[in-house]
Scaffold this motif. Sequence first.
Motif, PDB file in Angstrom:
ATOM      1  N   PHE A 171      76.122  27.018  51.098  1.00 27.32           N
ATOM      2  CA  PHE A 171      75.239  28.105  51.491  1.00 27.32           C
ATOM      3  C   PHE A 171      76.067  29.341  51.821  1.00 27.32           C
ATOM      4  CE2 PHE A 171      72.914  24.235  52.393  1.00 27.32           C
ATOM      5  CZ  PHE A 171      71.645  24.525  51.895  1.00 27.32           C
ATOM      6  N   VAL A 172      75.621  30.477  51.315  1.00 26.03           N
ATOM      7  CA  VAL A 172      76.276  31.755  51.578  1.00 26.03           C
ATOM      8  C   VAL A 172      75.261  32.670  52.241  1.00 26.03           C
ATOM      9  CG1 VAL A 172      77.357  33.792  50.561  1.00 26.03           C
ATOM     10  CG2 VAL A 172      77.860  31.509  49.628  1.00 26.03           C
ATOM     11  N   GLU A 173      75.616  33.189  53.400  1.00 28.70           N
ATOM     12  CA  GLU A 173      74.712  34.058  54.152  1.00 28.70           C
ATOM     13  C   GLU A 173      74.740  35.480  53.581  1.00 28.70           C
ATOM     14  OE1 GLU A 173      71.975  34.792  57.408  1.00 28.70           O
ATOM     15  OE2 GLU A 173      72.753  32.954  56.473  1.00 28.70           O
ATOM     16  N   ILE A 174      73.549  36.028  53.342  1.00 31.39           N
ATOM     17  CA  ILE A 174      73.387  37.413  52.902  1.00 31.39           C
ATOM     18  C   ILE A 174      72.814  38.211  54.058  1.00 31.39           C
ATOM     19  CG2 ILE A 174      72.240  38.949  51.256  1.00 31.39           C
ATOM     20  CD1 ILE A 174      74.369  37.140  50.005  1.00 31.39           C
ATOM     21  N   ASP A 175      73.538  39.216  54.488  1.00 32.31           N
ATOM     22  CA  ASP A 175      73.136  40.018  55.647  1.00 32.31           C
ATOM     23  C   ASP A 175      72.150  41.105  55.207  1.00 32.31           C
ATOM     24  OD1 ASP A 175      72.858  41.471  57.965  1.00 32.31           O
ATOM     25  OD2 ASP A 175      75.010  41.659  58.346  1.00 32.31           O
ATOM     26  N   VAL A 176      70.869  40.742  55.203  1.00 33.77           N
ATOM     27  CA  VAL A 176      69.833  41.679  54.764  1.00 33.77           C
ATOM     28  C   VAL A 176      69.763  42.891  55.681  1.00 33.77           C
ATOM     29  CG1 VAL A 176      67.325  41.963  54.568  1.00 33.77           C
ATOM     30  CG2 VAL A 176      68.454  40.012  53.483  1.00 33.77           C
ATOM     31  N   MET A 177      69.914  42.678  56.971  1.00 32.42           N
ATOM     32  CA  MET A 177      69.785  43.789  57.911  1.00 32.42           C
ATOM     33  C   MET A 177      70.850  44.854  57.684  1.00 32.42           C
ATOM     34  SD  MET A 177      67.042  42.951  59.292  1.00 32.42           S
ATOM     35  CE  MET A 177      66.917  44.336  60.423  1.00 32.42           C
ATOM     36  N   ASN A 178      71.967  44.459  57.095  1.00 35.62           N
ATOM     37  CA  ASN A 178      73.011  45.425  56.735  1.00 35.62           C
ATOM     38  C   ASN A 178      73.030  45.707  55.236  1.00 35.62           C
ATOM     39  OD1 ASN A 178      74.238  46.206  59.237  1.00 35.62           O
ATOM     40  ND2 ASN A 178      75.069  44.132  59.394  1.00 35.62           N
ATOM     41  N   LYS A 179      71.912  45.433  54.577  1.00 34.79           N
ATOM     42  CA  LYS A 179      71.661  45.791  53.175  1.00 34.79           C
ATOM     43  C   LYS A 179      72.614  45.114  52.194  1.00 34.79           C
ATOM     44  CE  LYS A 179      69.795  50.345  54.420  1.00 34.79           C
ATOM     45  NZ  LYS A 179      69.852  51.799  54.154  1.00 34.79           N
ATOM     46  N   GLU A 180      73.066  43.934  52.533  1.00 32.24           N
ATOM     47  CA  GLU A 180      73.942  43.226  51.604  1.00 32.24           C
ATOM     48  C   GLU A 180      73.182  42.798  50.349  1.00 32.24           C
ATOM     49  OE1 GLU A 180      77.312  39.675  51.726  1.00 32.24           O
ATOM     50  OE2 GLU A 180      76.158  40.153  53.527  1.00 32.24           O
ATOM     51  N   HIS A 181      71.854  42.721  50.452  1.00 29.01           N
ATOM     52  CA  HIS A 181      71.036  42.368  49.288  1.00 29.01           C
ATOM     53  C   HIS A 181      70.807  43.555  48.361  1.00 29.01           C
ATOM     54  CE1 HIS A 181      68.371  44.283  52.062  1.00 29.01           C
ATOM     55  NE2 HIS A 181      67.299  44.125  51.325  1.00 29.01           N
ATOM     56  N   ARG A 182      71.278  44.720  48.768  1.00 23.10           N
ATOM     57  CA  ARG A 182      71.121  45.920  47.948  1.00 23.10           C
ATOM     58  C   ARG A 182      72.459  46.439  47.435  1.00 23.10           C
ATOM     59  NH1 ARG A 182      66.384  49.134  51.394  1.00 23.10           N
ATOM     60  NH2 ARG A 182      64.782  47.505  51.109  1.00 23.10           N
ATOM     61  N   THR A 183      73.393  45.531  47.284  1.00 23.25           N
ATOM     62  CA  THR A 183      74.702  45.884  46.751  1.00 23.25           C
ATOM     63  C   THR A 183      74.743  45.587  45.252  1.00 23.25           C
ATOM     64  OG1 THR A 183      75.584  43.688  47.215  1.00 23.25           O
ATOM     65  CG2 THR A 183      75.821  45.343  48.942  1.00 23.25           C
TER      66      THR A 183
END
Length: 212
Positions: A36-48
């Motif tokens: 499992f790899v954590e994606i930090d949505v609150m810091n917009k890691e999903h928008r990279t």
Amino acid sequence: MSAENKITVFETTGFPNPARIRAALAEKNALDQVDFVEIDVMNKEHRTESFYAMNPLGTVPVLRTAEGDFISESTAITEYIDAHFDGVSLTGQTASARGKIHMMQRRAESMVMDAVGTYFHHATDGLGPDLETNQCSQWGNIQLANAKNGLLYFDRLLANSEYVAGDSFSMADITLFYGLAFADFAKVEISAELTNLIDWREKVGQRPSLKG
């Protein structure tokens, strides 16, 4: 299975759709066979750029197969998990069961999970101004009404059905369960009059896969 060939799930802890995938893996007794790899949505890691390369919609979860392919959308990921790992079927073993499970899974998604999500992201502060763009509160409130109707629909359904898609626990139950959890988080009331829905939730909530 070597580390480089291990299945990987990119997720955000506490979000409802990644929770669905964890539950599916738990039902298949396969949590320890996945990284499992954590994606930090609150810091917009999903928008990279790197995340968009995995999923151009920029949503979690995403699964990377052992072969290196990327699968997004929780239903598709659950399909992969169900076919890849041994154990109880979550998507149905007969044509009739598969059709009914997929139908009810989609209803749980559109009538509860997605409706609550649209309300949360459009008609409330949601995840905050940095993440919630192009909000339409009118659309969000329409979906709130749809979510309440969806809760009523499933309460009536569960008056005569042990599980969402019939006699067996399936991915449709996982979706509805986390749809209700999302409703709690978004402060969408689940009326005490919906006794069938509440009783079902208490029953399936005792499953080890849904206790985490």
